[in-house]
Design an enzyme around this catalytic site. Structure first.
Site, mmCIF file in Angstrom:
data_model
loop_
_atom_site.group_PDB
_atom_site.id
_atom_site.type_symbol
_atom_site.label_atom_id
_atom_site.label_comp_id
_atom_site.label_asym_id
_atom_site.label_seq_id
_atom_site.Cartn_x
_atom_site.Cartn_y
_atom_site.Cartn_z
ATOM 1 C CG HIS A 284 -0.309 6.351 10.891
ATOM 2 N ND1 HIS A 284 -1.575 6.172 10.373
ATOM 3 C CD2 HIS A 284 -0.225 5.516 11.967
ATOM 4 C CE1 HIS A 284 -2.221 5.281 11.096
ATOM 5 N NE2 HIS A 284 -1.416 4.861 12.074
ATOM 6 C CD GLU A 285 3.098 4.882 13.890
ATOM 7 O OE1 GLU A 285 2.541 4.991 15.004
ATOM 8 O OE2 GLU A 285 2.800 3.983 13.081
ATOM 9 C CG HIS B 82 -1.363 6.957 16.514
ATOM 10 N ND1 HIS B 82 -2.743 6.902 16.483
ATOM 11 C CD2 HIS B 82 -0.930 6.062 15.581
ATOM 12 C CE1 HIS B 82 -3.127 6.015 15.578
ATOM 13 N NE2 HIS B 82 -2.043 5.496 15.016
#
Length: 252
Positions: free
Chosen positions: A106-107, A110
């Site tokens: 997820h990170e 980004h």
């Protein structure tokens, strides 16, 4: 108004609905209204070319929405039919690995979506939202220097990666392994993603909403738009409610 950009050795400036300024030396960011620029200053600006077309942007949003809808429908069906009992340490190991893998990806979603647009993240960290709710985060200050559509993609890309991964894993699981541990992990993480979509508690949904409405959150509480203030008040209410319930649970 078209998106404009200006850059020299000291400053980077983006104009879209507002004027966003990055001081390269200090690393500080500023926001001004459009009337802060004179016609003479605007002559020094160039057209800002977005890396993704509007067609691709809406296709990306539509595909992400479709993944969310399919995920939610399957989640509801599973909740009505799957046992809620956690069977031993093996299931817990799978769930923990599942969560760690998805949080990391997820990170990274980004980070690499921001890099795709030629920008860099500031830092990765862990914090307590409203001093109560634990959260991992990537500080993405350079999104200020992106167009509205690009900001939305960056803030949404972590969720995009998660839904793509867990939906695919669950599909494979249903037709091959039939692992209840994997399905339980899918259910728990899908429920977590729902909270991250709701625009409260500094979630990705909150950042996406602000980007969509061309709003920003300021450190001074009273400076914020009424919608931002409303969301912050709801967040404070949820934090207080959670603390009270935890105290009552411990006492009783």
């Amino acid at each position: 108004m078209k998106i404009l950009k200006y850059e020299d050795e000291k400053y980077e400036v983006l104009v879209q609905n507002n004027v966003f300024i990055k001081d390269k030396k200090s690393g500080e960011y500023y926001k001004n209204s459009l009337n802060s620029l004179s016609d003479k200053q605007l002559l020094r600006f160039k057209m800002y070319k977005e890396k993704v077309s509007p067609k691709f942007f809406y296709l990306f949003l539509s595909f992400t929405a479709l993944m969310f809808i399919l995920n939610y429908i399957h989640l509801i069906k599973l909740q009505n039919g799957l046992s809620s009992v956690f069977y031993g340490w093996k299931m817990w190991i799978i769930i923990v690995i599942y969560f760690i893998m998805n949080i990391v990806l997820h990170e990274l979603g980004h980070i690499y979506s921001l890099k795709f647009f030629g920008k860099n993240f500031d830092k990765v960290g862990f914090k307590l939202n409203f001093y109560v709710f634990p959260a991992f985060y990537v500080q993405l200050n350079e999104t200020y220097m992106l167009s509205r559509n690009e900001k939305i993609i960056v803030h949404l890309f972590g969720l995009f990666i998660n839904y793509l991964l867990i939906n695919t894993l669950e599909l494979i699981n249903q037709f091959t392994f039939s692992s209840e541990a994997l399905t339980m992990a899918f259910m728990l993480f899908s429920s977590t993603l729902l909270w991250n979509l709701i625009p409260i508690l500094n979630s990705d949904g909150y950042k996406i909403l602000l980007a969509f409405l061309s709003l920003d959150e300021y450190s001074r509480f009273k400076t914020n738009h009424w919608l931002v203030l409303t969301i912050q008040i709801i967040g404070i209410g949820l934090a207080v409610n959670s603390v009270v319930h935890w105290i009552l649970y411990i006492v009783n």
